[in-house]
Design a protein around this motif. Structure first.
Motif, PDB file in Angstrom:
ATOM      1  N   ASP A  68       0.806  -1.209   0.000  1.00  0.00           N
ATOM      2  CA  ASP A  68       0.000   0.000   0.000  1.00  0.00           C
ATOM      3  C   ASP A  68       0.847   1.271   0.000  1.00  0.00           C
ATOM      4  N   TYR A  69       2.152   1.144   0.269  1.00  0.00           N
ATOM      5  CA  TYR A  69       3.019   2.326   0.257  1.00  0.00           C
ATOM      6  C   TYR A  69       3.204   2.896  -1.146  1.00  0.00           C
ATOM      7  N   ILE A  70       2.850   2.156  -2.180  1.00  0.00           N
ATOM      8  CA  ILE A  70       2.972   2.699  -3.533  1.00  0.00           C
ATOM      9  C   ILE A  70       1.609   3.072  -4.118  1.00  0.00           C
ATOM     10  N   LEU A  71       0.578   3.121  -3.267  1.00  0.00           N
ATOM     11  CA  LEU A  71      -0.750   3.449  -3.772  1.00  0.00           C
ATOM     12  C   LEU A  71      -0.792   4.844  -4.382  1.00  0.00           C
ATOM     13  N   PHE A  72      -0.223   5.825  -3.677  1.00  0.00           N
ATOM     14  CA  PHE A  72      -0.289   7.193  -4.187  1.00  0.00           C
ATOM     15  C   PHE A  72       0.489   7.351  -5.492  1.00  0.00           C
ATOM     16  N   PRO A  73       1.718   6.800  -5.605  1.00  0.00           N
ATOM     17  CA  PRO A  73       2.390   6.842  -6.916  1.00  0.00           C
ATOM     18  C   PRO A  73       1.617   6.101  -8.001  1.00  0.00           C
ATOM     19  N   VAL A  74       0.925   5.018  -7.636  1.00  0.00           N
ATOM     20  CA  VAL A  74       0.141   4.284  -8.640  1.00  0.00           C
ATOM     21  C   VAL A  74      -1.022   5.136  -9.135  1.00  0.00           C
ATOM     22  N   PHE A  75      -1.691   5.835  -8.213  1.00  0.00           N
ATOM     23  CA  PHE A  75      -2.771   6.729  -8.634  1.00  0.00           C
ATOM     24  C   PHE A  75      -2.245   7.806  -9.575  1.00  0.00           C
ATOM     25  N   ALA A  76      -1.067   8.356  -9.234  1.00  0.00           N
ATOM     26  CA  ALA A  76      -0.465   9.351 -10.124  1.00  0.00           C
ATOM     27  C   ALA A  76      -0.059   8.715 -11.444  1.00  0.00           C
ATOM     28  N   GLY A  77       0.456   7.479 -11.384  1.00  0.00           N
ATOM     29  CA  GLY A  77       0.857   6.793 -12.604  1.00  0.00           C
ATOM     30  C   GLY A  77      -0.304   6.469 -13.510  1.00  0.00           C
ATOM     31  N   PHE A  78      -1.499   6.365 -12.932  1.00  0.00           N
ATOM     32  CA  PHE A  78      -2.679   6.110 -13.763  1.00  0.00           C
ATOM     33  C   PHE A  78      -2.888   7.234 -14.767  1.00  0.00           C
ATOM     34  N   MET A  79      -2.498   8.460 -14.378  1.00  0.00           N
ATOM     35  CA  MET A  79      -2.603   9.583 -15.306  1.00  0.00           C
ATOM     36  C   MET A  79      -1.659   9.402 -16.493  1.00  0.00           C
ATOM     37  N   VAL A  80      -0.591   8.624 -16.296  1.00  0.00           N
ATOM     38  CA  VAL A  80       0.373   8.399 -17.378  1.00  0.00           C
ATOM     39  C   VAL A  80      -0.178   7.407 -18.389  1.00  0.00           C
ATOM     40  N   ILE A  81      -0.731   6.302 -17.884  1.00  0.00           N
ATOM     41  CA  ILE A  81      -1.194   5.249 -18.799  1.00  0.00           C
ATOM     42  C   ILE A  81      -2.666   5.399 -19.160  1.00  0.00           C
ATOM     43  N   GLY A  82      -3.358   6.356 -18.534  1.00  0.00           N
ATOM     44  CA  GLY A  82      -4.770   6.555 -18.821  1.00  0.00           C
ATOM     45  C   GLY A  82      -5.087   6.754 -20.296  1.00  0.00           C
ATOM     46  N   PRO A  83      -4.297   7.566 -21.028  1.00  0.00           N
ATOM     47  CA  PRO A  83      -4.610   7.780 -22.452  1.00  0.00           C
ATOM     48  C   PRO A  83      -4.576   6.515 -23.296  1.00  0.00           C
ATOM     49  N   ILE A  84      -3.681   5.576 -22.987  1.00  0.00           N
ATOM     50  CA  ILE A  84      -3.599   4.364 -23.809  1.00  0.00           C
ATOM     51  C   ILE A  84      -4.782   3.444 -23.518  1.00  0.00           C
ATOM     52  N   LEU A  85      -5.322   3.493 -22.300  1.00  0.00           N
ATOM     53  CA  LEU A  85      -6.459   2.652 -21.965  1.00  0.00           C
ATOM     54  C   LEU A  85      -7.749   3.152 -22.602  1.00  0.00           C
ATOM     55  N   ALA A  86      -7.753   4.405 -23.052  1.00  0.00           N
ATOM     56  CA  ALA A  86      -8.975   5.011 -23.592  1.00  0.00           C
ATOM     57  C   ALA A  86      -9.085   4.874 -25.104  1.00  0.00           C
ATOM     58  N   VAL A  87      -8.283   4.015 -25.725  1.00  0.00           N
ATOM     59  CA  VAL A  87      -8.254   3.949 -27.183  1.00  0.00           C
ATOM     60  C   VAL A  87      -9.620   3.542 -27.748  1.00  0.00           C
ATOM     61  N   GLY A  88     -10.372   2.706 -27.037  1.00  0.00           N
ATOM     62  CA  GLY A  88     -11.693   2.324 -27.503  1.00  0.00           C
ATOM     63  C   GLY A  88     -12.658   3.495 -27.509  1.00  0.00           C
ATOM     64  N   LEU A  89     -12.511   4.390 -26.544  1.00  0.00           N
ATOM     65  CA  LEU A  89     -13.353   5.588 -26.505  1.00  0.00           C
ATOM     66  C   LEU A  89     -13.022   6.531 -27.655  1.00  0.00           C
ATOM     67  N   TYR A  90     -11.730   6.652 -27.984  1.00  0.00           N
ATOM     68  CA  TYR A  90     -11.349   7.457 -29.146  1.00  0.00           C
ATOM     69  C   TYR A  90     -11.985   6.897 -30.416  1.00  0.00           C
ATOM     70  N   GLU A  91     -11.989   5.570 -30.523  1.00  0.00           N
ATOM     71  CA  GLU A  91     -12.555   4.937 -31.710  1.00  0.00           C
ATOM     72  C   GLU A  91     -14.060   5.198 -31.811  1.00  0.00           C
ATOM     73  N   LYS A  92     -14.740   5.148 -30.677  1.00  0.00           N
ATOM     74  CA  LYS A  92     -16.174   5.441 -30.689  1.00  0.00           C
ATOM     75  C   LYS A  92     -16.419   6.870 -31.159  1.00  0.00           C
ATOM     76  N   SER A  93     -15.668   7.829 -30.626  1.00  0.00           N
ATOM     77  CA  SER A  93     -15.837   9.228 -31.040  1.00  0.00           C
ATOM     78  C   SER A  93     -15.492   9.414 -32.512  1.00  0.00           C
ATOM     79  N   ARG A  94     -14.451   8.726 -32.967  1.00  0.00           N
ATOM     80  CA  ARG A  94     -14.066   8.840 -34.386  1.00  0.00           C
ATOM     81  C   ARG A  94     -15.186   8.339 -35.288  1.00  0.00           C
ATOM     82  N   ARG A  95     -15.773   7.232 -34.928  1.00  0.00           N
ATOM     83  CA  ARG A  95     -16.831   6.656 -35.758  1.00  0.00           C
ATOM     84  C   ARG A  95     -18.087   7.521 -35.723  1.00  0.00           C
ATOM     85  N   ILE A  96     -18.403   8.096 -34.584  1.00  0.00           N
ATOM     86  CA  ILE A  96     -19.542   9.010 -34.506  1.00  0.00           C
ATOM     87  C   ILE A  96     -19.293  10.236 -35.394  1.00  0.00           C
TER      88      ILE A  96
END
Length: 264
Positions: A68-96
């Motif tokens: 649990d000592y790395i929870l806060f860095p992991v939450f911050a790190g989520f901001m780093v990898i968040g864009p790659i996880l959203a690729v399906g949402l980009y595809e939905k917007s592109r198709r719309i």
């Protein structure tokens, strides 16, 4: 007698990365993202539920493994990898945007025009997150030594009631700010670009950084909005991410479209 020609001043050059953006544009991107969100809403909500499930499993696993000592860095790190996880949402917007039909298969089995380059970018972003987590652990050790993490219940008094804690917070915030700024610059537009165009990962990340730097005022506001919404999602026990994450994913696509040359 030889006459030297007069030296003419250099011709002005056009900055190909600057865009006529205004401070109202980030709000416009959110409004466009909300429009995509409510279009076949069940798909976006399912995407948000999946992100929530992954987050809860990760947090529960870290607590169960006493990491649990790395929870806060992991939450911050989520901001780093968040864009790659959203690729399906980009595809939905592109198709719309292009008037194409949207299906569950399009959402979860995306075929980016850049091929495997988007996977390579994801690996680089994951490595950046790992480096940030390691740096956060080292910063903790530099200020508190080889002292065991006191647990989530006692970390606040440890940080906010001692000079050492405030010093660690200051250094950690500065270091985290550098990681956050760099990761935002290279990922703000690179993932949507790799989905939409046939290009390579380094070109996409370099282009994203150039676009952020040359439109810094508006993109800083956009970064603040993204951070504020993400923190709001965490404040709800991460359940707010069911709506906030898809909304930001769709809005990011419209931010990318706004900085394309044809949009300018």
């Amino acid at each position: 007698m030889t006459m030297l020609p007069s030296v003419a001043p250099p011709l002005p050059t056009v900055n190909k990365w600057a865009r006529p953006l205004t401070m109202a544009d980030p709000v416009k991107w959110l409004a466009q993202g909300w429009r995509d969100f409510v279009t076949q809403m069940a798909m976006s909500l399912a995407y948000g539920v999946l992100i929530l499930a992954i987050s809860l499993i990760l947090v529960s696993g870290l607590i169960a493994l006493r990491r649990d000592y790395i929870l806060f860095p992991v939450f911050a790190g989520f901001m780093v990898i968040g864009p790659i996880l959203a690729v399906g949402l980009y595809e939905k917007s592109r198709r719309i945007e292009e008037g194409l039909p949207v299906s569950w298969q399009n959402l979860f089995f995306v075929r980016p025009r850049s091929g495997g380059q988007i996977l390579f970018t994801g690996v680089l972003l994951c490595l950046l997150m790992i480096v940030w987590i390691r740096a956060a652990v080292l910063i903790y050790a530099l200020f508190f030594g080889m002292v065991a993490f006191p647990g989530l219940d006692h970390i606040a008094p440890m940080l906010f009631t001692s000079g050492t804690g405030w010093a660690m917070l200051t250094v950690g915030t500065l270091a985290g700010g550098l990681f956050a700024a760099f990761s935002f610059a290279i990922s703000a537009f690179s993932i949507p670009m790799l989905l939409d165009q046939r290009t390579d990962a380094l070109t996409a990340m370099g282009s994203s950084m150039a676009l952020v730097w040359n439109n810094l005022r508006v993109l800083l506001l956009w970064a603040v909005i993204v951070l504020a919404l993400f923190l709001a999602g965490l404040a709800t026990g991460m359940f707010g991410l069911i709506v906030i994450y898809p909304l930001l994913g769709h809005a990011t696509w419209h931010a990318y479209r706004a900085v394309q040359p044809e949009a300018a």
